[in-house]
Design an enzyme around this catalytic site. Structure first.
Site, PDB file in Angstrom:
ATOM      1  N   LYS B  94     -43.967  72.093  -0.739  1.00 28.50           N
ATOM      2  CA  LYS B  94     -44.358  72.393  -2.127  1.00 28.50           C
ATOM      3  C   LYS B  94     -43.891  71.240  -2.997  1.00 28.50           C
ATOM      4  CE  LYS B  94     -43.688  76.225  -5.445  1.00 28.50           C
ATOM      5  NZ  LYS B  94     -42.953  77.502  -5.660  1.00 28.50           N
ATOM      6  N   SER B 170     -46.021  80.959  -7.201  1.00 21.63           N
ATOM      7  CA  SER B 170     -46.358  79.570  -7.453  1.00 21.63           C
ATOM      8  C   SER B 170     -46.515  78.732  -6.188  1.00 21.63           C
ATOM      9  CB  SER B 170     -45.276  78.942  -8.314  1.00 21.63           C
ATOM     10  OG  SER B 170     -44.035  78.981  -7.632  1.00 21.63           O
ATOM     11  N   SER B 194     -42.404  83.919  -5.690  1.00 21.95           N
ATOM     12  CA  SER B 194     -43.304  82.778  -5.521  1.00 21.95           C
ATOM     13  C   SER B 194     -43.559  82.352  -4.079  1.00 21.95           C
ATOM     14  CB  SER B 194     -42.774  81.565  -6.294  1.00 21.95           C
ATOM     15  OG  SER B 194     -43.086  81.708  -7.652  1.00 21.95           O
TER      16      SER B 194
END
Ligand SMILES: [Zn+2]
Lengths: 476, 517
Positions: B94, B170, B194
């Protein structure tokens, strides 16, 4: 009307740790090019985290203990949020409402003879910001100082004059050096000071609005800035004016206080707990380890020197300015094993001069306390005279050789052989008939001049008492 | 090639270590897969609607870096050395983690030009274990969101099960990439759900470890007291394999715990018989504040059913199911999070000021304040701005007591809910709670985005674990009536990921969910 000043000080003390407070960069960047002691952590790169340097907490505990403050078992770090280019994270990690130590005091013996007790409100740990420089319309930022560990210490409104404020800084500087937690060099901003100043009619028990003087960074500046502000406030009040809670900046070169723009001083720092650090837990075991060889403090030692060795206050004060010097004195005294005042004289006159001339601290001397004791003994026994003894201090420092060896090698031993001295005295008397006549006609004070001539002839090695005796006989 | 892609990460590593597969071949197959399904990467100013049938998981593909790593793994094998437990396993990161020499953007314009000067600890550990980093995947800007639509890098990722839908967020890029076969593992972060929510939306496994279990060093901070790095994987075993590598104390992170790391893979082999798993009515409804009133809504029936089916299957394996477990403060999780995360976020975002790195306004400015204002105004997207404003407001001296301090108290109460039900001497003595991961399946792109409060409630079932610091895992168990994956969540005791993984493995086995790839 007579007024008294009410002064409180906030001092920032730069600790002398090897590394910075939250990263492994070297803490001391004095004289180094900008941005050379930096890393991702202290320049606030994305994603970095602070890790507390334990030595910072340990030094804070030493200072807190010396200030008779209460070391807290648990203290916390907080973020103080504000924008400034030299604050790379946009917040400073500090301790807000749960500092490492609370309370305490410092006693200030004033030259006038009284002692002022200054209360300490709190003592906390924080990181320093960087330095901003303006040049050619640019702001240049040096991050070397970011993350240098500081202790902030806040006093109560207990100081009553500019001199007392200066005395506080003098004693604080002495103490931090004594404890070995800071170089305490104000020229290098190791101790920085903000002063809160107000006045009130003498004897009143209320407090008037105060002004804050920022960034006064030498003892003289503190004294002058505060004295100036006290005078200004008195003039203002006498003229029927009111004291506004301004923030002032001391312009050292111009010797004036300038009002800072209120925009820079009114801020909500939105403090909250630093989530990246755990609470600082100072358990008994750690504290005991830190305090295991806690030293006798300067004021305690000063009092002991007066009581135990019968030294005058003046001597005791000077001998305890630096811990190394007082250690030196006591070691020399122990080796000498005689009159404490005699050793004190030698240390204050000869050793201190040497230290000042050479910029050394007493523990760096090659004239060790043992050598000094030997030199004093040589003088006592008459092996060398006093002036040779004084010269010996310098010679031992220069060569590192034992005093006796130097005396032997350079033939410095005093000439006490009466036969040899008599010959020299006779020569001097014969060579100066005018002076002999004056002496004999009553100007006996010339004896000193004759002694001097003999000393010159013997390159200072003659025993002055013996010389005087022979000369009186020859001239009489 | 699909054969290879369907292998699990632990199988890939075993084959590479045994010399049966070369890391380079695995990598090239993966790169081919990426080339065929991912489409153009997200860029600043990119067209949000471009290639609507592609995944768009990536912001930065670091193929050459990956080739060098794969070759290094193969060289170790050739030299008779062991490259480590992730030998030759391609993974994505990420883009909230800083990796040396690669763009580390946080999905924001303000860091679009930022090249990492160091490598985040979990990434470093995965690479040291023989893992091959493919690159950086998309996310909500600074992780602020639950749909991945707030990224400044467009197009944003799409759900591999239905590319008209969001992958969640996210860690949307992470979940989408893993689900689409673009690498086996992904390193995500979970601040309120997330990792778990996008894992549920994309039909993969997402594990939020205990706070402190995995180092945050190099994780660009959002809510520092909540942020937790963790694995996204296609199977529970792979999640366990990855956790094994990234877990453990890190001297760069003072909040990382010095708790020993057990053998997670060995834990998977243990029977679940006798474990106690709770069901809580407080996780079968959504409560939200509307005009000062608390409004209660039941969850969609199919979501609740997926949990009940899972409970029944666990019961059949000898797990004791404990019903009616009260978690009374769960309903306050979102409001408390709203305050705490924003206060921390506003402070964490202070450093992006145009001074040292990142975006600085090209406009002429009169003074420093204007430089700050313009750089931040132009560099931050809507979501960071909302969080900064609210965060500054609720932490202001005059409001802090009313909002921030109260939120912290709520957090303590939520923590106590968990302590009570996990207490081995208590009434419930649970080993885990079983709950839905999300109140809905993946929603269409554009459906919720913009309503930041409503978007927050997507996290209502996951956020309590972040408040409490306890571990949670989402496991895909079924498809809903629209053919979209549904996940269930297991929440466990502090640092007891081993039990959680063991149960998750049982859930996975019993559900027989078929991966997208
Ligand atoms: Zn540093």
């Amino acid at each position: 009307m007579e007024y008294e000043a009410i002064i409180g000080l906030e001092t920032h003390i730069q600790l002398n740790t090897e590394t910075k407070i939250f990263c492994n960069c070297k803490a001391d960047s004095w004289g180094e090019p900008p941005n050379t002691n930096i890393c991702p952590v202290c320049t606030g790169q994305p994603g970095v985290l602070p890790v507390l340097n334990k030595a910072v907490a340990e030094k804070a505990v030493l200072l807190a203990t010396a200030m008779h403050a209460e070391v807290q078992r648990v203290s916390y770090f907080d973020r103080k949020n504000y924008f400034y280019p030299d604050l790379p994270k946009g917040y400073q990690i500090t301790q807000f409402d749960r500092p490492i130590a609370i309370g305490g005091y410092l006693d200030l013996p004033m030259p006038e003879g009284y002692t002022r007790r200054v209360h300490i409100i709190k003592l906390h740990i924080e990181e320093d910001a960087g330095k901003t420089k303006h040049a050619n319309g640019y702001r240049l930022i040096d991050f070397n100082r970011c993350g240098v560990p500081l202790i902030e210490m806040v006093t109560g409104p207990d100081l009553r004059s500019a001199d007392e404020a200066a005395q506080y800084l003098i004693r604080l500087r002495q103490l931090v050096r004594w404890l070995g937690i800071s170089e305490g060099n104000m020229e290098k901003a190791h101790i920085r000071c903000d002063a809160n100043v107000s006045i009130r009619p003498k004897g009143a028990d209320y407090l008037n609005p105060k002004t804050e003087i920022k960034n006064v960074n030498s003892i003289d500046a503190v004294r002058e800035a505060i004295a100036t502000e006290i005078q200004r406030q008195i003039r203002e009040v006498e003229a029927g004016g009111k004291i506004e809670p301004w923030t002032l900046e001391w312009d050292e070169d111009a010797g004036v206080l300038r009002k800072m723009r209120s925009k820079e001083t009114e801020a909500d720092y939105r403090y909250f707990r630093e989530p990246d650090l755990l609470p600082l837990v100072m358990d008994e075991e750690w504290k005991a380890r830190i305090l295991a060889d806690f030293p006798e403090l300067p004021l305690e030692r000063r009092a002991r020197f007066m009581a135990q060795y019968g030294l005058p206050e003046y001597d005791a004060d000077i001998l305890t300015t630096e811990r190394a010097l007082s250690d030196y004195y006591e070691a020399a005294l122990q080796a000498y094993n005689g009159d404490p005042k005699r050793v004190s004289n030698w240390v204050i006159n000869e050793v201190l001069r040497l230290l000042n001339e050479r910029g050394l601290s007493a523990d760096q001397l090659k004239v060790t306390p043992q050598y000094l004791a030997m030199i004093i003994r040589l003088v006592d026994k008459g092996t060398v005279n006093t002036s040779t003894g004084k010269a010996l201090v310098v010679k031992v420092e220069d060569t590192g050789k034992p005093p006796k060896k130097i005396v032997e090698e350079e033939g410095l031993a005093q000439v006490s052989d009466t036969g040899a001295l008599r010959q020299i005295c006779e020569k001097i008397v014969a060579a100066n008939p005018k002076e002999v006549e004056k002496y004999r006609s009553g100007k006996t004070s010339l004896i000193g001049w004759f002694v001097g001539q003999v000393m010159r002839e013997t390159r200072g090695k003659a025993n002055p008492k013996e010389v005087q005796k022979i000369l009186r006989e020859l001239l009489g | 090639m699909m054969e290879l892609l369907r292998m699990e990460a632990h199988e890939i590593a075993a084959a590479v270590r045994a010399g049966k597969l070369s890391a380079r071949d695995v990598l090239e197959a993966t790169l081919e897969r990426i080339a065929s399904v991912d489409g153009i990467p997200g860029t600043i100013g990119g067209d949000p609607g471009a290639e609507p049938d592609k995944i768009h998981a990536f912001i930065t593909l670091t193929a050459e870096r990956a080739r060098a790593q794969a070759d290094a793994v193969d060289a170790k094998i050739a030299a008779g050395e062991d490259p480590g437990p992730l030998a030759g396993v391609p993974f994505t990161v990420k883009d909230i983690f800083v990796v040396e020499g690669t763009p580390s953007t946080a999905g924001s314009r303000i860091l679009a030009n930022y090249i990492g000067p160091y490598t985040a600890t979990p990434v470093e550990r995965m690479e040291a274990a023989g893992g091959v980093m493919l690159g950086k995947v998309n996310l909500d800007e600074f992780t602020f969101g639950s749909s991945n639509e707030s990224s400044a890098f467009k197009p944003t990722p799409r759900n591999p099960w239905d590319t008209s839908r969001v992958p969640g967020g996210s860690s949307g890029g992470s979940a989408a990439a893993v689900a689409a076969g673009e690498g086996w593992l992904s390193l995500g972060t979970d601040t309120a759900g997330s990792i778990r929510q996008p894992a549920a939306f994309c039909g993969v496994v997402g594990l939020k470890p205990t706070y402190g279990r995995v180092s945050r060093y190099g994780l660009i901070a959002f809510g520092s007291s909540l942020d937790t790095p963790g694995p996204v994987a296609r199977s529970v075993r792979d999640a366990a394999l990855m956790l094994q590598v990234i877990a453990g104390r890190d001297p760069h992170d003072a909040t990382s715990a010095a708790v020993p790391v057990p053998d997670y893979l060995a834990a998977l082999e243990k029977d679940v018989r006798g474990l106690r798993v709770g069901l809580s009515p407080d996780y079968f409804r959504i409560v939200r504040a509307e005009g000062g009133e608390l409004v209660e809504e039941p969850l969609p029936a199919e979501i609740k059913q997926a949990v009940l089916d899972t409970a029944e299957r666990l019961a059949n394996m000898g797990v004791e199911i404990v019903e009616d477990v009260p978690m009374p403060h769960n309903r306050y999780g979102i409001p408390a999070y709203f305050v705490i995360a924003r206060v921390e976020a506003a402070s964490n975002l202070h450093r992006y000021d145009g001074v040292k790195y990142g975006y600085r306004t090209p406009d002429r400015v009169a003074d420093m304040r204007e430089m700050y204002r313009k750089s931040r105004g132009q560099g931050f997207g809507l979501q960071p701005k909302l969080r900064i404003l609210m965060g500054m407001y609720v932490s202001a001296a005059q409001y802090s007591e009313r909002y921030y301090q109260r939120a912290l108290q709520v957090r303590t109460l939520i923590r106590r809910d968990f302590e009570a039900v996990f207490d081995p001497e208590g009434k419930y003595r649970l080993d885990a709670l079983l709950t839905p991961t999300t109140p809905t399946a993946a929603f269409p792109m554009g459906a919720v985005y913009g309503d930041s409060v409503l978007m927050q409630y997507a996290d209502q079932l996951t956020v309590a674990a972040n408040h409490a610091g306890v571990p949670g895992i989402s496991v895909p168990v079924a498809l809903n009536s629209e053919g979209l994956p549904l996940g269930v969540q297991l929440l466990g005791r502090d640092f007891d990921e081993a039990t959680l993984l063991r149960l998750a493995r049982a859930v996975e086995d019993a559900a027989a969910f078929t991966a997208k790839v």
